[in-house]
Design an enzyme around this catalytic site. Structure first.
Site, mmCIF file in Angstrom:
data_model
loop_
_atom_site.group_PDB
_atom_site.id
_atom_site.type_symbol
_atom_site.label_atom_id
_atom_site.label_comp_id
_atom_site.label_asym_id
_atom_site.label_seq_id
_atom_site.Cartn_x
_atom_site.Cartn_y
_atom_site.Cartn_z
ATOM 1 N N ASP A 677 34.041 40.726 39.516
ATOM 2 C CA ASP A 677 34.689 40.952 38.348
ATOM 3 C C ASP A 677 35.984 40.245 38.251
ATOM 4 O O ASP A 677 36.351 39.475 37.217
ATOM 5 C CB ASP A 677 34.994 42.611 38.082
ATOM 6 C CG ASP A 677 35.250 42.777 36.763
ATOM 7 O OD1 ASP A 677 34.687 42.691 35.794
ATOM 8 O OD2 ASP A 677 36.532 43.516 36.672
ATOM 9 N N LYS A 681 37.075 37.063 35.827
ATOM 10 C CA LYS A 681 38.310 37.133 34.641
ATOM 11 C C LYS A 681 39.065 35.847 34.786
ATOM 12 O O LYS A 681 39.647 35.192 33.909
ATOM 13 C CB LYS A 681 39.135 38.125 34.924
ATOM 14 C CG LYS A 681 38.603 39.514 34.520
ATOM 15 C CD LYS A 681 39.312 40.764 34.859
ATOM 16 C CE LYS A 681 38.660 41.900 34.522
ATOM 17 N NZ LYS A 681 39.429 43.507 35.041
#
Length: 814
Positions: A677, A681
């Site tokens: 994750d 980003k």
């Protein structure tokens, strides 16, 4: 004296007829009144149908006749007229005459224009007689006068031409000696000099009213219908449409030519010549202001007076290099159409003379193509021109206004508005008078076009957003609540009317083009249709609403693959789902290109930092000419929460479970804890900085145990956390021994990116980062030593929903 005309809907039922009688009674208290009435609504069509059936030896004409008979006797019964009265007997005689005429048509197998006029005249004769006799029954001063005794025409059946001088004298002579307060006249019907029954053609009742009003030189002609005047656009398609109080003759005729059904322009020429105002009124709402049509209309500040449309248009294109510089093509084209009695609604020709486009009624398209191709058979054979091209299922929309000629940019606003909503324009026409700008579009886009243009030109700069949300779980529910709470504020202060038109979870989905009731959306969704990702897209596309926005509140890869479809339909996309923007570089670049090409916003602020303005700040830096040199960030609110709460007196498993329960992690916590994750980003930030890279280019140093990384399911993963507690305690002990805090850090520097768990010493900006907070430090050419820092809550349903909400509002403000 007052002249009033009531249309078919106004006399279409006993209730409406009672309204008409009340209006006439009130008027007659102050003035003498002449009332022209149409046939009962739908009767003229039924008479023509019965005639065609009889002509074709179809016994169904008897059933159609009985329907006509039943309609009139039902009205008589509901008007409480005595069944034994002469009224019933007279109506029965008229209907028997109608039946005999139909029987005759059946026997001779012929329906000539002359017979057709006699046939359809029964509609107005019956309605006017019933109304007049009902009023007599109620002791009103009224007489029924046959218009055929007053209006004299030639013998051009179905569309007779009026002999004005004879007709005016007959009308004036009759009313000079008339003593009754109210006179009822049937509209539409007339007689030739030879005494033959004729009709005045389409809009004939309006024509009758205009003839009488002009002959008597009244101050105003009132036309009563079932709507409260001429509207800014079609109120059936645009709920925000409203009546126009005053409008010029020219504007009214332009709007009527282009689909406004209230008035048929050729029929009002008699009153136009004498500058007699026309007042459009509503029989069902007699106190409504209505619309006054006259030449005495102040210019005011308006530009566009109304927006109209014509359905069922076919576009014919005659083109070919052999047309250039050769005279006579247009003449032959229009002569061919004229010979077939095909009306041309719109014309446009390129200055290159390479093509001519014509808009005609779709019903005439096939015969038009056949005859035009025959006319130009030789040129087609020599390849000088192409066979005629026919496009169907089109409509014409038109902006109308006398003042348009004195305001620059009207056409620009029109075409820009249509373009923003993915409405393709097939042809454009604008007269030299600049009172009308017309465009041919697909008929499936008419509703969206009218609503978009009405919003642009008539509404108080309030922009309507139609939102479609997929994924109404924890974050999605918060977003719905925030929209519900702020709707009034948005409308009052930002001039944004936000409606949720579609909702979906993994099981059910619902849609409402007028906006879902947000007080009961959960109950509605529970009873909705079966959810389907592609079905949700297809329904959104089919609704074809202006300013549509698809909101993805999932972490689903399949949903992310649909962004391309939405953008190609000019539907904006707002996403907290990071998969699309961290997918293959070519897909990311494609979505960006489609957003620009189809003018469909693609916003994903919540991909990084939930509600924090990280991507927006980065984009503003780049747009202002700054350049990112490096980025240092803690980008996982969930990981920050985990390591801020994990210590030697807690268990790693318990802290991760708590983070999941409070909504800080993805449904699958491995996405957060594996670093994937965070890698996504930093990849998104690197790409937004202008660097081209893929997810595999990011160095990811995992902190999970080997068994945790290799777990096959979420349940298995949680089991590894319990089993490998010593591994995680060792990570904590190492940091504590150095007086450091554990932080999961993302870095981007010199075109390279990495993510991993780091031991952060005292004094570092990351050291005191609490709870679920995120922090991003941008080092740029303008901020080389002291970075620009953005810090705040980076996880949680409320802040993520607010980030999505902010992106939606950003689209509304564009």
């Amino acid at each position: 004296m007052k002249v009033l005309k009531f249309g078919g809907t106004s006399v279409g039922s006993s209730k409406n007829i009672n309204n008409v009688i009340n209006i006439l009674e009130n008027y007659s208290k102050k003035d003498t009144v002449v009332c022209i009435v149409s046939a009962v609504g739908g009767i003229t069509d039924k008479l023509l149908l019965a005639g065609r059936q009889a002509q074709n030896k179809d016994n169904g004409y008897i059933e159609t006749f009985n329907t006509i008979k039943d309609i009139h006797f039902n009205i008589i019964n509901e008007l409480n007229l005595d069944k034994s009265s002469p009224i019933v007997e007279s109506v029965d005689i008229k209907l028997n005459a109608l039946k005999s005429l139909l029987d005759g048509i059946f026997l001779i197998n012929e329906l000539s224009p002359k017979t057709s006029d006699k046939l359809v005249s029964f509609g107005e004769k019956l309605s006017s007689f019933i109304i007049a006799e009902t009023m007599k029954n109620r002791a009103l001063s009224v007489e029924h006068k046959n218009s055929q005794d007053l209006i004299t025409t030639n013998s051009n059946f179905t569309k007779a031409e009026v002999y004005s001088s004879i007709t005016n004298k007959s009308i004036q002579d009759y009313f000079k000696s008339a003593t009754q307060r109210i006179t009822i006249l049937p509209g539409f019907i007339s007689k030739s000099k030879l005494g033959e029954e004729t009709t005045l053609g389409r809009g004939g009742s309006d024509f009758t009213a205009a003839i009488v009003a002009a002959a008597l030189k009244v101050e105003q002609l009132e036309i009563w219908t079932d709507v409260s005047g001429m509207f800014t656009t079609n109120p059936k398609l645009v709920k925000q449409a409203y009546p126009i109080e005053k409008i010029s003759y020219q504007e009214a005729m332009e709007l009527s030519h282009f689909g406004a059904k209230v008035l048929y322009p050729p029929t009002v020429q008699p009153v136009l010549d004498l500058n007699i105002p026309i007042h459009i009124k509503n029989t069902l709402e007699p106190h409504a202001v209505g619309t006054i049509i006259s030449n005495d209309v102040a210019n005011g500040n308006y530009t566009v007076r109304g927006i109209s449309n014509i359905e069922n248009i076919a576009l014919l294109t005659l083109q070919g290099s052999g047309m250039v510089g050769i005279p006579g093509f247009s003449k032959r084209l229009f002569e061919t159409l004229s010979q077939e009695k095909i009306n041309v609604i719109l014309i446009t020709q390129a200055s290159s003379e390479h093509s001519i486009c014509l808009g005609i009624d779709e019903n005439d398209a096939e015969i038009a193509k056949t005859t035009i191709d025959a006319t130009f058979e030789n040129e087609i054979a020599l390849h000088k021109i192409d066979p005629i091209i026919v496009e169907k299922e089109l409509s014409i929309i038109a902006l109308v206004g006398d003042n348009m000629k004195s305001h620059q940019g009207i056409s620009g606003k029109m075409f820009s508005t249509l373009g923003k909503n993915n409405i393709n324009i097939r042809a454009i026409a604008q007269g030299a008078s600049e009172k009308n700008i017309s465009a041919v579009i697909a008929k499936t886009d008419v509703k969206k076009a009218l609503n978009s243009l009405h919003e642009q030109f008539f509404e108080a700069k309030t922009k309507q957003l139609n939102v479609f949300i997929t994924g109404v779980g924890n974050v999605g529910e918060k977003l719905v609540d925030q929209i519900k709470q702020q709707r009034k504020y948005l409308k009052d202060n930002l001039k944004i009317n936000m409606r949720i038109a579609g909702l979906s979870n993994s099981r059910k989905m619902i849609f409402d083009e007028d906006g879902i009731d947000l007080n009961t959306w959960k109950e509605q969704l529970a009873e909705g249709e079966k959810a389907s990702l592609n079905g949700f897209f297809e329904s959104t596309k089919k609704l074809n609403l202006r300013n549509s926005i698809f909101v993805d509140v999932t972490a689903n890869n399949e949903v992310a693959t649909l962004y391309e479809k939405y953008l190609r339909q000019s539907i904006g996309v707002v996403a907290c789902n990071k998969i699309a923007c961290s997918s293959d570089l070519e897909n990311y670049k494609l979505l960006k290109r489609l957003s620009l090409k189809y003018n469909a916003p693609f916003l994903f602020e919540t991909n990084v930092g939930a509600g924090l303005p990280i991507i927006d700040t980065l984009n503003n830096l780049i747009a202002s000419g700054d350049k990112i040199t490096s980025i240092h960030a803690v980008l996982s609110g969930s990981l920050n929460f985990v390591f801020n709460n994990f210590n030697d007196s807690t268990k790693f498993y318990d802290v991760v479970k708590q983070a999941a329960a409070e909504g800080y992690t993805e449904p699958d916590p491995r996405i957060d804890l594996s670093g994937v994750d965070v890698a996504r980003k930093i990849l998104i930030l690197a790409r937004e900085s202008g660097v081209e890279m893929n997810l595999e280019d990011i160095e990811n140093t995992p902190f999970l145990s080997k068994s945790g990384l290799e777990s096959g399911s979420v349940d298995d993963f949680y089991k590894t956390l319990i089993k490998d507690e010593a591994h995680y305690q060792q990570l904590y002990a190492s940091a504590k021994a150095k007086n450091c805090q554990l932080k999961y850090v993302a870095q981007f520097n010199n075109g390279k990116a990495s993510v991993g768990l780091q031991e952060i010493p005292i004094g570092h900006p990351f050291y005191n980062l609490e709870g679920k907070d995120n922090i991003v430090m941008f080092y740029t050419k303008r901020y080389p030593e002291q970075p620009m820092i953005i810090k705040g809550a980076g996880a949680g349903a409320d802040v993520t929903a607010s980030g999505l909400f902010a992106d939606i509002i950003r689209i509304g403000n564009d």
